[in-house]
Write an enzyme that holds these catalytic residues in place. Structure first.
Site, PDB file in Angstrom:
ATOM      1  N   GLY A 132       0.800  -1.220   0.000  1.00 37.20           N
ATOM      2  CA  GLY A 132       0.000   0.000   0.000  1.00 37.20           C
ATOM      3  C   GLY A 132       0.832   1.268   0.000  1.00 37.20           C
ATOM      4  N   LEU A 133       2.166   1.137  -0.238  1.00 39.22           N
ATOM      5  CA  LEU A 133       3.027   2.326  -0.253  1.00 39.22           C
ATOM      6  C   LEU A 133       3.453   2.695  -1.674  1.00 39.22           C
ATOM      7  CD1 LEU A 133       5.216   1.564   2.888  1.00 39.22           C
ATOM      8  CD2 LEU A 133       3.099   2.849   2.757  1.00 39.22           C
ATOM      9  N   SER A 134       2.790   2.091  -2.659  1.00 42.31           N
ATOM     10  CA  SER A 134       2.958   2.482  -4.069  1.00 42.31           C
ATOM     11  C   SER A 134       4.289   2.132  -4.689  1.00 42.31           C
ATOM     12  CB  SER A 134       2.712   3.987  -4.244  1.00 42.31           C
ATOM     13  OG  SER A 134       1.369   4.191  -4.391  1.00 42.31           O
ATOM     14  N   SER A 136       4.542   0.113  -7.051  1.00 38.27           N
ATOM     15  CA  SER A 136       4.334  -0.010  -8.501  1.00 38.27           C
ATOM     16  C   SER A 136       4.363   1.369  -9.168  1.00 38.27           C
ATOM     17  CB  SER A 136       3.044  -0.764  -8.826  1.00 38.27           C
ATOM     18  OG  SER A 136       1.931  -0.107  -8.315  1.00 38.27           O
ATOM     19  N   ASP A 180      -1.327   7.793  -7.027  1.00 37.64           N
ATOM     20  CA  ASP A 180      -0.006   7.245  -6.715  1.00 37.64           C
ATOM     21  C   ASP A 180       1.070   7.804  -7.645  1.00 37.64           C
ATOM     22  OD1 ASP A 180      -1.560   5.823  -4.990  1.00 37.64           O
ATOM     23  OD2 ASP A 180      -1.474   3.948  -6.126  1.00 37.64           O
TER      24      ASP A 180
HETATM   25  C1  GLA Z   1      -4.716   2.275  -4.437  1.00 35.58           C
HETATM   26  C2  GLA Z   1      -4.811   2.931  -5.816  1.00 35.58           C
HETATM   27  C3  GLA Z   1      -4.919   4.446  -5.692  1.00 35.58           C
HETATM   28  C4  GLA Z   1      -6.031   4.831  -4.723  1.00 35.58           C
HETATM   29  C5  GLA Z   1      -5.890   4.076  -3.410  1.00 35.58           C
HETATM   30  C6  GLA Z   1      -7.041   4.294  -2.465  1.00 35.58           C
HETATM   31  O1  GLA Z   1      -3.511   2.610  -3.820  1.00 35.58           O
HETATM   32  O2  GLA Z   1      -3.662   2.605  -6.578  1.00 35.58           O
HETATM   33  O3  GLA Z   1      -5.110   5.003  -6.973  1.00 35.58           O
HETATM   34  O4  GLA Z   1      -7.282   4.601  -5.322  1.00 35.58           O
HETATM   35  O5  GLA Z   1      -5.803   2.675  -3.627  1.00 35.58           O
HETATM   36  O6  GLA Z   1      -7.050   5.601  -1.970  1.00 35.58           O
END
Ligand code: GLA
Length: 394
Positions: A132-134, A136, A180
């Site tokens: 959940g920290l992006s 990708s 993100d």
């Molecule tokens: C994921 C998605 C984002 C956003 C979040 C929720 O991280 O990649 O675009 O929608 O969930 O806030």
């Protein structure tokens, strides 16, 4: 594999590059991951979000090639890719695994700028992957920055975010919103990005590291349901938006409605869809209040909004889980914690807690003990700092 400190990671990256691809010049680039303070699931609803680039992310060591081959390696994944660019189509394939993200960016430069030359690259990250920290978005943005630097297309700022976002939605096929990639590409040290996704337009709001720290609480619960659950929420929000329009109020995005509109359309919505809509509209108000709290340096008020956001994602949006609830409850019970909530899509992965500086060790110890005794899982913690946007390093 344990997460290496930055200098050791850059050494390991260069060593692997030379071992796999031979001696010669190489360049290294970095793009940050992000946490989102507020604005959960608002980006694909045209709402406001408050992400912050962090001081961890994805690094790449890269060298352009004269032919069209693309050879990709990662210190974090075993899968290697070695193919001719002409074999890269419009979409990824399952055998490409993680490499679909950088290949999608390369294919984006091919489509937009006629890029034909391939490249050799090794990637590595100091972010926990798929939490959940992006990671990708960071791998996409760092690839976009590196390819642009190698070939001088003049793609900067928002353009980097757009090419990265197209790779994820078009090439990889994930229906994510824009947060993100914008957070990674437009990150600025000492600031949080206030992104109005309806524009999109954005502004940078100051964040004071001397007044507030961000502790990531890793539940170690894999996000198995994240993709199906995420796509289901996107579809539910589209249905709520359609019901509101059918009730006679026309707005371009769900997040731009008022709670009173939702109440008026209640007869057209079942309980689940009503709650999905309520989360979106109350979260929109919390994000605006959060930006005001940041501007007022009121981190207690900001923390209270994070607590409310977590409750709304748990009850109305139903993207939390027992592990995220337990770890945020445990953190909230500690002295010096302003507030806590899940990050990213939810369904597992990480949460964040905002803390008064100097409390992190005590908060970690107490949170770990409480979480472990409730769930029998050992959590992990990362004290993150506000970071820059994408840069060349080394
Ligand atoms: C994921 C998605 C984002 C956003 C979040 C929720 O991280 O990649 O675009 O929608 O969930 O806030």
């Amino acid at each position: 594999m344990p997460i290496l400190p930055r200098a050791a990671l850059l050494d390991a990256l260069a060593a692997r590059f030379r071992a796999d691809f031979g001696p010669g010049p190489l360049r290294c680039f970095f793009a940050p991951g992000r946490i989102n303070l507020l604005g959960a699931h608002l980006d694909y609803n045209g709402g406001d979000v408050l992400p912050m680039a962090v001081d961890r992310g994805i690094y790449v060591a890269i060298r352009p090639r004269d032919d069209g081959r693309v050879r990709l390696r990662s210190l974090d994944f075993e899968r290697v890719v070695d193919l001719d660019g002409s074999a890269v189509g419009a979409h990824t394939t399952p055998d490409l695994g993680w490499a679909g993200y950088p290949l999608g960016v390369w294919a984006g430069f091919r489509a937009a700028h006629g890029l034909q030359r391939g490249f050799d690259a090794v990637f590595a990250g100091d972010l926990p992957v798929a939490s959940g920290l992006s990671s990708s978005a960071a791998i996409e943005v760092v690839t976009a920055l590196a390819l642009d630097a190698l070939h001088g297309f003049g793609v900067h700022g928002e353009q980097l975010a757009l090419i990265a976002h197209r790779a994820e939605t078009g090439f990889v096929g994930v229906r994510c919103g824009i947060m993100d990639q914008y957070a990674s590409a437009l990150g600025r040290a000492g600031h949080v990005l206030l992104l109005h996704c309806a524009g999109p337009r954005w502004e940078h709001v100051p964040f004071d590291p001397a007044a507030c720290e961000v502790l990531v609480l890793d539940t170690k619960k894999p996000r198995h349901l994240a993709k199906s659950g995420f796509n289901e929420r996107v579809a539910q929000c589209a249905a709520v938006h359609a019901a509101l329009r059918a009730a006679g109020v026309e707005r371009p995005h769900l997040a731009l409605y008022e709670l009173a509109d939702l109440e008026r359309a209640r007869g057209r919505l079942d309980d689940v869809h009503f709650r999905r809509g309520r989360h979106v509209l109350t979260e929109m108000a919390r994000t605006r209040d959060g930006a005001a709290a940041l501007r007022a340096h009121d981190y207690r008020a900001l923390g209270a909004l994070l607590d409310q956001s977590h409750a709304s994602t748990r009850v109305d949006y139903e993207v939390s889980c027992a592990e995220l609830d337990a770890i945020t409850d445990a953190a909230r019970a500690c002295q010096g914690v302003f507030g806590a909530r899940l990050v990213g899509a939810g369904f597992g992965g990480c949460a964040i807690a905002l803390l008064a500086p100097g409390c992190a060790d005590a908060v970690q110890a107490a949170t770990a003990a409480s979480y472990q005794s409730r769930l029998g899982i050992e959590p992990a913690f990362y004290l993150l700092r506000n970071g820059t946007g994408p840069v060349e390093v080394g």
